[in-house]
Design an enzyme around this catalytic site. Sequence first.
Site, PDB file in Angstrom:
ATOM      1  N   THR A  39      23.386 -17.896 -29.674  1.00 29.88           N
ATOM      2  CA  THR A  39      22.528 -18.501 -28.650  1.00 29.88           C
ATOM      3  C   THR A  39      23.436 -19.359 -27.772  1.00 29.88           C
ATOM      4  OG1 THR A  39      22.135 -20.545 -29.885  1.00 29.88           O
ATOM      5  CG2 THR A  39      20.660 -18.682 -30.366  1.00 29.88           C
ATOM      6  N   ASP A  62      20.239 -11.977 -35.558  1.00 28.85           N
ATOM      7  CA  ASP A  62      19.241 -13.045 -35.541  1.00 28.85           C
ATOM      8  C   ASP A  62      18.639 -13.206 -36.940  1.00 28.85           C
ATOM      9  OD1 ASP A  62      16.820 -14.535 -35.035  1.00 28.85           O
ATOM     10  OD2 ASP A  62      17.050 -13.964 -32.926  1.00 28.85           O
ATOM     11  N   THR A 103      12.657 -20.158 -34.835  1.00 26.95           N
ATOM     12  CA  THR A 103      13.980 -20.082 -35.485  1.00 26.95           C
ATOM     13  C   THR A 103      14.024 -20.911 -36.766  1.00 26.95           C
ATOM     14  OG1 THR A 103      15.068 -19.750 -33.369  1.00 26.95           O
ATOM     15  CG2 THR A 103      16.445 -20.572 -35.169  1.00 26.95           C
ATOM     16  N   THR A 128      18.095 -32.098 -42.562  1.00 27.79           N
ATOM     17  CA  THR A 128      18.538 -33.275 -41.808  1.00 27.79           C
ATOM     18  C   THR A 128      17.797 -34.541 -42.254  1.00 27.79           C
ATOM     19  OG1 THR A 128      18.392 -34.269 -39.593  1.00 27.79           O
ATOM     20  CG2 THR A 128      16.875 -32.489 -40.039  1.00 27.79           C
ATOM     21  N   ASP A 129      18.416 -35.684 -42.002  1.00 23.77           N
ATOM     22  CA  ASP A 129      17.740 -36.954 -42.319  1.00 23.77           C
ATOM     23  C   ASP A 129      16.521 -37.177 -41.415  1.00 23.77           C
ATOM     24  OD1 ASP A 129      19.100 -37.497 -39.937  1.00 23.77           O
ATOM     25  OD2 ASP A 129      20.150 -39.275 -40.690  1.00 23.77           O
ATOM     26  N   GLU A 130      16.453 -36.408 -40.307  1.00 23.67           N
ATOM     27  CA  GLU A 130      15.329 -36.609 -39.380  1.00 23.67           C
ATOM     28  C   GLU A 130      13.982 -36.243 -39.995  1.00 23.67           C
ATOM     29  OE1 GLU A 130      15.795 -35.583 -35.300  1.00 23.67           O
ATOM     30  OE2 GLU A 130      17.934 -36.020 -35.310  1.00 23.67           O
ATOM     31  N   TYR A 156      11.495 -30.805 -33.250  1.00 24.87           N
ATOM     32  CA  TYR A 156      12.684 -30.397 -34.027  1.00 24.87           C
ATOM     33  C   TYR A 156      12.554 -30.845 -35.476  1.00 24.87           C
ATOM     34  CZ  TYR A 156      17.291 -30.877 -36.156  1.00 24.87           C
ATOM     35  OH  TYR A 156      18.337 -30.841 -37.054  1.00 24.87           O
ATOM     36  N   LYS A 160      12.140 -28.681 -39.028  1.00 22.44           N
ATOM     37  CA  LYS A 160      13.082 -28.751 -40.152  1.00 22.44           C
ATOM     38  C   LYS A 160      12.343 -29.156 -41.434  1.00 22.44           C
ATOM     39  CE  LYS A 160      17.004 -28.263 -40.087  1.00 22.44           C
ATOM     40  NZ  LYS A 160      17.820 -27.019 -40.248  1.00 22.44           N
ATOM     41  N   ASP A 278      13.944 -43.477 -21.699  1.00 21.32           N
ATOM     42  CA  ASP A 278      14.078 -43.226 -23.134  1.00 21.32           C
ATOM     43  C   ASP A 278      13.604 -41.817 -23.501  1.00 21.32           C
ATOM     44  OD1 ASP A 278      14.832 -43.867 -25.658  1.00 21.32           O
ATOM     45  OD2 ASP A 278      13.331 -45.445 -25.977  1.00 21.32           O
TER      46      ASP A 278
HETATM   47  P1  NAD Z   1      24.351 -25.988 -33.451  1.00 23.50           P
HETATM   48  O1  NAD Z   1      23.231 -25.995 -32.482  1.00 23.50           O
HETATM   49  O2  NAD Z   1      25.702 -26.459 -33.031  1.00 23.50           O
HETATM   50  O3  NAD Z   1      24.548 -24.490 -34.011  1.00 23.50           O
HETATM   51  C1  NAD Z   1      23.480 -23.675 -34.374  1.00 23.50           C
HETATM   52  C2  NAD Z   1      24.011 -22.252 -34.551  1.00 23.50           C
HETATM   53  O4  NAD Z   1      22.918 -21.434 -34.987  1.00 23.50           O
HETATM   54  C3  NAD Z   1      24.567 -21.620 -33.285  1.00 23.50           C
HETATM   55  O5  NAD Z   1      25.795 -20.963 -33.545  1.00 23.50           O
HETATM   56  C4  NAD Z   1      23.492 -20.615 -32.872  1.00 23.50           C
HETATM   57  O6  NAD Z   1      24.003 -19.495 -32.175  1.00 23.50           O
HETATM   58  C5  NAD Z   1      22.928 -20.244 -34.229  1.00 23.50           C
HETATM   59  N1  NAD Z   1      21.547 -19.734 -34.145  1.00 23.50           N
HETATM   60  C6  NAD Z   1      20.500 -20.292 -33.494  1.00 23.50           C
HETATM   61  N2  NAD Z   1      19.406 -19.530 -33.638  1.00 23.50           N
HETATM   62  C7  NAD Z   1      19.769 -18.478 -34.414  1.00 23.50           C
HETATM   63  C8  NAD Z   1      19.069 -17.349 -34.921  1.00 23.50           C
HETATM   64  N3  NAD Z   1      17.774 -17.156 -34.657  1.00 23.50           N
HETATM   65  N4  NAD Z   1      19.746 -16.472 -35.696  1.00 23.50           N
HETATM   66  C9  NAD Z   1      21.069 -16.650 -35.965  1.00 23.50           C
HETATM   67  N5  NAD Z   1      21.770 -17.687 -35.502  1.00 23.50           N
HETATM   68  C10 NAD Z   1      21.126 -18.594 -34.734  1.00 23.50           C
HETATM   69  O7  NAD Z   1      23.820 -26.797 -34.698  1.00 23.50           O
HETATM   70  P2  NAD Z   1      24.603 -27.792 -35.696  1.00 23.50           P
HETATM   71  O8  NAD Z   1      24.631 -29.138 -35.120  1.00 23.50           O
HETATM   72  O9  NAD Z   1      25.837 -27.148 -36.156  1.00 23.50           O
HETATM   73  O10 NAD Z   1      23.560 -27.827 -36.900  1.00 23.50           O
HETATM   74  C11 NAD Z   1      23.623 -26.867 -37.950  1.00 23.50           C
HETATM   75  C12 NAD Z   1      22.524 -27.152 -38.946  1.00 23.50           C
HETATM   76  O11 NAD Z   1      22.695 -28.446 -39.499  1.00 23.50           O
HETATM   77  C13 NAD Z   1      21.108 -27.124 -38.349  1.00 23.50           C
HETATM   78  O12 NAD Z   1      20.259 -26.518 -39.279  1.00 23.50           O
HETATM   79  C14 NAD Z   1      20.774 -28.592 -38.167  1.00 23.50           C
HETATM   80  O13 NAD Z   1      19.385 -28.785 -38.267  1.00 23.50           O
HETATM   81  C15 NAD Z   1      21.509 -29.221 -39.323  1.00 23.50           C
HETATM   82  N6  NAD Z   1      21.957 -30.617 -39.156  1.00 23.50           N
HETATM   83  C16 NAD Z   1      22.680 -30.987 -38.053  1.00 23.50           C
HETATM   84  C17 NAD Z   1      23.156 -32.301 -37.959  1.00 23.50           C
HETATM   85  C18 NAD Z   1      23.987 -32.748 -36.786  1.00 23.50           C
HETATM   86  O14 NAD Z   1      24.324 -33.935 -36.690  1.00 23.50           O
HETATM   87  N7  NAD Z   1      24.390 -31.875 -35.882  1.00 23.50           N
HETATM   88  C19 NAD Z   1      22.854 -33.219 -38.967  1.00 23.50           C
HETATM   89  C20 NAD Z   1      22.114 -32.812 -40.072  1.00 23.50           C
HETATM   90  C21 NAD Z   1      21.680 -31.510 -40.151  1.00 23.50           C
HETATM   91  O1  TDX Z   2      22.428 -38.366 -23.365  1.00 29.39           O
HETATM   92  C1  TDX Z   2      22.100 -38.919 -24.435  1.00 29.39           C
HETATM   93  N1  TDX Z   2      21.910 -40.264 -24.454  1.00 29.39           N
HETATM   94  C2  TDX Z   2      21.511 -40.940 -25.574  1.00 29.39           C
HETATM   95  O2  TDX Z   2      21.355 -42.165 -25.544  1.00 29.39           O
HETATM   96  C3  TDX Z   2      21.913 -38.183 -25.673  1.00 29.39           C
HETATM   97  C4  TDX Z   2      22.120 -36.697 -25.714  1.00 29.39           C
HETATM   98  C5  TDX Z   2      21.530 -38.888 -26.785  1.00 29.39           C
HETATM   99  N2  TDX Z   2      21.312 -40.223 -26.750  1.00 29.39           N
HETATM  100  C6  TDX Z   2      20.877 -40.930 -27.976  1.00 29.39           C
HETATM  101  C7  TDX Z   2      19.683 -40.320 -28.678  1.00 29.39           C
HETATM  102  C8  TDX Z   2      19.953 -40.648 -30.131  1.00 29.39           C
HETATM  103  O3  TDX Z   2      19.474 -41.932 -30.437  1.00 29.39           O
HETATM  104  O4  TDX Z   2      21.951 -40.826 -28.919  1.00 29.39           O
HETATM  105  C9  TDX Z   2      21.469 -40.645 -30.251  1.00 29.39           C
HETATM  106  C10 TDX Z   2      22.032 -39.346 -30.809  1.00 29.39           C
HETATM  107  O5  TDX Z   2      21.475 -38.287 -30.074  1.00 29.39           O
HETATM  108  P1  TDX Z   2      21.812 -36.754 -30.394  1.00 29.39           P
HETATM  109  O6  TDX Z   2      23.274 -36.554 -30.317  1.00 29.39           O
HETATM  110  O7  TDX Z   2      20.926 -35.913 -29.540  1.00 29.39           O
HETATM  111  O8  TDX Z   2      21.438 -36.651 -31.933  1.00 29.39           O
HETATM  112  P2  TDX Z   2      20.070 -36.930 -32.745  1.00 29.39           P
HETATM  113  O9  TDX Z   2      18.887 -36.856 -31.872  1.00 29.39           O
HETATM  114  O10 TDX Z   2      20.277 -38.190 -33.525  1.00 29.39           O
HETATM  115  O11 TDX Z   2      20.064 -35.649 -33.721  1.00 29.39           O
HETATM  116  C11 TDX Z   2      21.286 -35.203 -34.372  1.00 29.39           C
HETATM  117  O12 TDX Z   2      21.342 -35.645 -35.692  1.00 29.39           O
HETATM  118  C12 TDX Z   2      20.459 -35.072 -36.625  1.00 29.39           C
HETATM  119  C13 TDX Z   2      21.395 -33.673 -34.328  1.00 29.39           C
HETATM  120  O13 TDX Z   2      21.327 -33.216 -32.975  1.00 29.39           O
HETATM  121  C14 TDX Z   2      20.344 -33.029 -35.182  1.00 29.39           C
HETATM  122  O14 TDX Z   2      20.508 -31.622 -35.191  1.00 29.39           O
HETATM  123  C15 TDX Z   2      20.481 -33.568 -36.589  1.00 29.39           C
HETATM  124  O15 TDX Z   2      19.467 -33.053 -37.402  1.00 29.39           O
END
Ligand code: NAD
Ligand code: TDX
Length: 342
Positions: A39, A62, A103, A128-130, A156, A160, A278
């Site tokens: 994606t 997918d 998804t 996720t902690d969310e 979101y 999850k 916000d």
């Molecule tokens: P990301 O958005 O960077 O990557 C998601 C990946 O999934 C991409 O490569 C995308 O192509 C693939 N994808 C999306 N839809 C798909 C589908 N239908 N089939 C196959 N592939 C698909 O996400 P991330 O930040 O690496 O997060 C990975 C996982 O960890 C997620 O499940 C997210 O909820 C969880 N998570 C993320 C964070 C964070 O801080 N980023 C924290 C805790 C948990």
């Molecule tokens: O432009 C911005 N300005 C801003 O103030 C963006 C993109 C974010 N923020 C704030 C929102 C949040 O309080 O920063 C904090 C972090 O934002 P994100 O990077 O979007 O992360 P968050 O919403 O905390 O979620 C992330 O952590 C938990 C990941 O995207 C999720 O996939 C994961 O589950």
Amino acid sequence: MDKKTIIVTGGAGFIGSNFVYYMLKKYPNYRIVCLDALTYAGNLSTLEKAMKKENFRFVKGDIRDREAVDNLFAEEEPDVVVNFAAESHVDRSIENPQIFLETNIMGPEVLMEACLKHKVGRYHQVSTDEVYGDLPLDRPDLFFTEKTNLHTSSPYSASKASADLLTMAYHRTFGLPATISRCSNNYGPYHFPEKLIPLMIINALNDKPLPVYGDGKNVRDWLYVEDHCKAIDMIIHADCVGEVYNVGGHNEMANIDIVKLILKELGKPESLITFVEDRKGHDRRYAIDPTKIKTQLGWEPETKFTNGIVKTIKWYLDHKDWWEEIISGEYQKYYEKMYGGK
Ligand code: NAD
Ligand code: TDX
């Protein structure tokens, strides 16, 4: 060392790709198969080095595609499936919830059905902690434990949490050998530019405004991505079917402090900071209690935030090609839509 085949879904994204590299390095005997739909968030160039390894295979597909998933499982006979694939950006879920439900909920259902049919030894759902909602800023004594009620704020996090409930239902009803990890905010290499830390690094480098939501006092609990990978590695190798583990390194920081730190590291002025409208339903504070994974599995985070953030900034400086290609394409339209009027 025994041999295993691990299917990593979402391995072309941020955490999934870091996990692919972590596993290839640590287990040269394992076969790592990445299933990713590519994606907007998935990037094949991220996996360029992995592609050169014989024990790595990339499959574009997918997780919602039942037939494709079934065929892949029949062919690879995986021992373990780790599901990272998801729509992961909260702001996008506020714009368009539907794809998040499809998804993040239907995808895991397809994967779990295939795990049952092909008798996969472990299904690990990356959560996720969310899913726990948020904590008030004036109660620093409160933390999320695995017993905290699920209480979600955004489409979101609701999607999850739904996947977590479904995973536990598959475990209890069908005996699926499943585990779940709920991690706090990750940061590090290959983090997609829409997320806070990479967005602020890239905008600062380009002398563009740094859009901070609301008052900037929202708190996130940051963990270096490799420490998350290590936690998942420990969980999938442990005898802990049916368990949920919180993963976090007790590193709470207000957004505004992170933004200021990035500006300081890059030698850019604080005048670039722009407070914008916000996020709707914006969670105030996340804070993980990782006692369970520490005591049961011996997990400890290795990278301190002060070192991790410097390493991360350096990575973005050294990998301009990677993010410049992303921000010059489709992403440009997204940025205009989200931040154009702010
Ligand atoms: P990301 O958005 O960077 O990557 C998601 C990946 O999934 C991409 O490569 C995308 O192509 C693939 N994808 C999306 N839809 C798909 C589908 N239908 N089939 C196959 N592939 C698909 O996400 P991330 O930040 O690496 O997060 C990975 C996982 O960890 C997620 O499940 C997210 O909820 C969880 N998570 C993320 C964070 C964070 O801080 N980023 C924290 C805790 C948990
Ligand atoms: O432009 C911005 N300005 C801003 O103030 C963006 C993109 C974010 N923020 C704030 C929102 C949040 O309080 O920063 C904090 C972090 O934002 P994100 O990077 O979007 O992360 P968050 O919403 O905390 O979620 C992330 O952590 C938990 C990941 O995207 C999720 O996939 C994961 O589950």
